[in-house]
Design a protein around this motif. Structure first.
Motif, short mmCIF file in Angstrom:
data_model
loop_
_atom_site.label_atom_id
_atom_site.label_comp_id
_atom_site.label_asym_id
_atom_site.label_seq_id
_atom_site.Cartn_x
_atom_site.Cartn_y
_atom_site.Cartn_z
N UNK A 134 0.83 -1.21 0.00
CA UNK A 134 0.00 0.00 0.00
C UNK A 134 0.86 1.26 0.00
N UNK A 135 1.96 1.24 0.74
CA UNK A 135 2.85 2.38 0.74
C UNK A 135 3.46 2.64 -0.61
N UNK A 136 3.88 1.57 -1.28
CA UNK A 136 4.44 1.72 -2.62
C UNK A 136 3.40 2.29 -3.59
N UNK A 137 2.20 1.76 -3.52
CA UNK A 137 1.15 2.24 -4.44
C UNK A 137 0.79 3.69 -4.16
N UNK A 138 0.79 4.08 -2.90
CA UNK A 138 0.53 5.48 -2.57
C UNK A 138 1.61 6.40 -3.10
N UNK A 139 2.87 6.02 -2.88
CA UNK A 139 3.99 6.84 -3.36
C UNK A 139 4.04 6.86 -4.88
N UNK A 140 3.82 5.72 -5.50
CA UNK A 140 3.85 5.65 -6.96
C UNK A 140 2.77 6.54 -7.57
#
Length: 65
Positions: free
Chosen positions: A53-59
């Protein structure tokens, strides 16, 4: 009613994923247990969910038009 643009949708989705990541981080830091029925989920599930979820938010925030 206004039509949602691609940029608005990406920003909204990024905000939701970031919020989910923060909630998983909170669960990890407080040591709260997650159970679905009689199934107890280990903290490893929260680690994986936090990373994804963190990666998808940052991406989403860094994506270009």
């Amino acid at each position: 009613m206004t039509k949602m643009t691609k940029t608005s949708f990406i920003r909204l989705a990024s905000a939701v994923f970031s919020l989910v990541a923060l909630l998983h981080l909170w669960i990890l830091l407080t040591g709260a247990n997650i159970s679905i029925g009689s199934l107890q989920l280990g903290s490893w599930v929260n680690y994986i969910a936090f990373i994804i979820a963190g990666y998808m938010g940052i991406a989403g925030y860094t994506i270009k038009k």
